[in-house]
Design a protein around this motif. Structure first.
Motif, short mmCIF file in Angstrom:
data_model
loop_
_atom_site.label_atom_id
_atom_site.label_comp_id
_atom_site.label_asym_id
_atom_site.label_seq_id
_atom_site.Cartn_x
_atom_site.Cartn_y
_atom_site.Cartn_z
N LYS A 64 0.66 -1.20 0.02
CA LYS A 64 0.14 -0.08 -0.03
C LYS A 64 0.68 1.37 -0.16
O LYS A 64 0.40 2.54 -0.35
CB LYS A 64 -0.97 -0.18 1.23
N LYS A 65 1.97 1.13 0.45
CA LYS A 65 2.70 2.34 0.54
C LYS A 65 4.23 1.98 0.01
O LYS A 65 5.40 1.84 0.34
CB LYS A 65 3.17 2.78 1.86
N PRO A 66 4.06 1.98 -1.42
CA PRO A 66 5.41 1.44 -2.46
C PRO A 66 6.79 2.36 -2.15
O PRO A 66 7.94 1.98 -1.95
CB PRO A 66 5.01 1.53 -3.77
N PHE A 67 6.47 3.64 -1.96
CA PHE A 67 7.74 4.65 -2.14
C PHE A 67 8.21 4.29 -0.51
O PHE A 67 9.43 4.37 -0.54
CB PHE A 67 7.03 6.18 -2.39
N LEU A 68 7.61 4.27 0.53
CA LEU A 68 8.09 4.08 1.78
C LEU A 68 8.65 2.80 1.99
O LEU A 68 9.66 2.65 2.63
CB LEU A 68 6.83 4.27 2.92
N PHE A 69 7.88 1.81 1.47
CA PHE A 69 8.62 0.34 1.27
C PHE A 69 10.14 0.27 0.51
O PHE A 69 10.99 -0.21 0.86
CB PHE A 69 7.70 -0.63 0.66
N TYR A 70 10.15 1.21 -0.56
CA TYR A 70 11.32 1.27 -1.35
C TYR A 70 12.40 2.08 -0.52
O TYR A 70 13.48 1.61 -0.52
CB TYR A 70 11.10 2.34 -2.51
N GLY A 71 12.05 2.97 0.44
CA GLY A 71 12.87 3.68 1.12
C GLY A 71 13.44 2.65 2.37
O GLY A 71 14.68 2.88 2.78
N ILE A 72 12.63 2.00 2.67
CA ILE A 72 12.84 0.99 3.87
C ILE A 72 13.92 -0.13 3.32
O ILE A 72 14.98 -0.43 4.06
CB ILE A 72 11.73 0.14 4.35
N LEU A 73 13.66 -0.55 2.11
CA LEU A 73 14.86 -1.38 1.43
C LEU A 73 16.14 -0.85 1.08
O LEU A 73 17.11 -1.17 1.58
CB LEU A 73 14.24 -1.62 -0.02
N GLU A 74 16.06 0.40 0.97
CA GLU A 74 17.54 1.25 0.67
C GLU A 74 18.11 1.48 2.02
O GLU A 74 19.36 1.31 2.06
CB GLU A 74 17.19 2.73 0.06
N GLY A 75 17.10 1.67 3.02
CA GLY A 75 18.01 1.96 4.34
C GLY A 75 18.39 0.34 4.85
O GLY A 75 19.48 0.39 5.63
N ALA A 76 17.81 -0.44 4.45
CA ALA A 76 18.13 -1.74 5.02
C ALA A 76 19.56 -2.31 4.31
O ALA A 76 20.49 -2.95 4.93
CB ALA A 76 17.07 -3.04 4.57
N ILE A 77 19.82 -1.89 3.12
CA ILE A 77 21.08 -2.13 2.39
C ILE A 77 22.23 -1.23 2.95
O ILE A 77 23.16 -1.75 3.31
CB ILE A 77 20.73 -1.63 0.80
N GLY A 78 21.88 -0.11 3.28
CA GLY A 78 22.97 0.61 4.00
C GLY A 78 23.29 0.04 5.35
O GLY A 78 24.45 0.17 5.63
N PHE A 79 22.21 -0.28 5.94
CA PHE A 79 22.51 -0.93 7.37
C PHE A 79 23.30 -2.12 7.34
O PHE A 79 24.15 -2.21 8.11
CB PHE A 79 21.13 -1.06 8.16
#
Length: 322
Positions: A64-79
């Motif tokens: 339901k929140k694709p852009f937020l989910f995309y941001g979470i994926l990017e944050g997980a990669i960085g982490f």
């Protein structure tokens, strides 16, 4: 807003290829400065991207929140990347133990080196692969010109990958080292995550789900796409091995090949995203593109066979200083 999405996906490609070049140099310590290190990074990178794209793409319409989910994926990669040095240090200890245990079984040692290297790199590449279908899902729900916007997204991401490869190979790593370059890429991932907090959070999915369910792919078309990817990565490995004969076995040869591949893909994607609607028969047009590619590759064989002579000729030209 779409320009912001393009910029973020450009940074995503930029940071991803910084990671790839760092991981390649790390794998050189495991396999040596050899083709196997390039092959391992390609296998881990492409398998992670493909599986991540497949799995998250299959269920992206439910997000339901694709852009937020995309941001979470990017944050997980960085982490995850913050601890990549610790993972490679653990990898060194595993290799020492495996060598002591299986010193008379070189194939077992090679398998263990490949398996654990692959395992470390698969997780972040899986997340990277999921970013594209999730972001495309968000763009689709914006009711934009979908085909054009998707081509631009792919082109922007690949162009970012080109600049990430070029800057990390020839500037960032030589001047700032592995750790600082890695932290720079981590900051980019976190910047993307924070920026996604300002994008639309919730989008209605009912109509999109129906459209998604009605999509049917021709199996023969998927086979063609598979073969295109198979040959493209084969060319990349082949070109790297040929270039090594002239530049020596070092990371710069792979960086040069990768820069050329990514730049070509980026401009090709951006170009055809503009004119794709004028192509009346896309499959036939794809066939003609492949035919032209075959003709060029035949010419390329001649160029590679005479590459040394071409370099000597260019070196003998009395270039005038500006």
């Amino acid at each position: 807003m779409f320009l912001l999405i393009l910029f973020l996906f450009f940074l995503s490609g930029f940071s991803s290829l910084i990671y790839q070049m760092i991981w390649l140099k790390k794998l050189h310590l495991v396999f040596g400065v050899t083709t196997p290190s390039v092959v391992v990074i390609l296998i881990a990178f492409m398998s992670g991207l493909s599986l991540g794209s497949f799995v998250l793409g299959k269920y992206s319409f439910k997000i339901k929140k694709p852009f937020l989910f995309y941001g979470i994926l990017e944050g997980a990669i960085g982490f995850y990347a913050i601890f990549i040095d610790d993972f490679f240090n653990l990898l060194d200890k595993i290799f020492v133990i495996s060598y002591n245990q299986f010193s008379n079984l070189p194939y077992v040692i090679d398998f263990l080196r490949f398996f654990f290297s692959f395992l470390i790199l698969f997780i972040p590449t899986f997340l990277m692969g999921g970013t594209f279908p999730v972001l495309v899902e968000g763009v689709e729900k914006l009711k934009e010109d979908f085909g054009k916007k998707t081509g631009k997204l792919y082109g922007a991401n690949t162009l970012g990958a080109f600049f990430g490869t070029f800057t990390s190979t020839f500037f960032l790593i030589p001047n700032f080292g592995f750790k600082n370059t890695n932290y720079f890429a981590v900051l980019l991932n976190f910047f993307i995550f924070l920026s996604c907090l300002f994008l639309p959070k919730k989008i209605d999915i009912e109509k999109d789900k129906k459209e998604f369910d009605e999509i049917n792919y021709n199996p023969s078309f998927l086979i063609v796409i598979f073969l295109l990817g198979f040959t493209s990565l084969s060319y990349e490995v082949l070109w790297n091995r040929i270039l090594v004969l002239h530049t020596g076995s070092n990371v710069y040869s792979y960086g040069l090949v990768l820069c050329n591949v990514l730049l070509g893909i980026a401009f090709g994607s951006l170009f055809f995203s503009i004119f794709y609607k004028k192509i009346k028969e896309p499959l036939r047009f794809l066939g003609w593109i492949e035919f032209i590619l075959v003709l060029y590759l035949l010419v390329q064989i001649y160029l590679f066979l005479n590459f040394s002579n071409i370099l000597i000729t260019l070196a003998s030209i009395p270039w005038k200083k500006a």
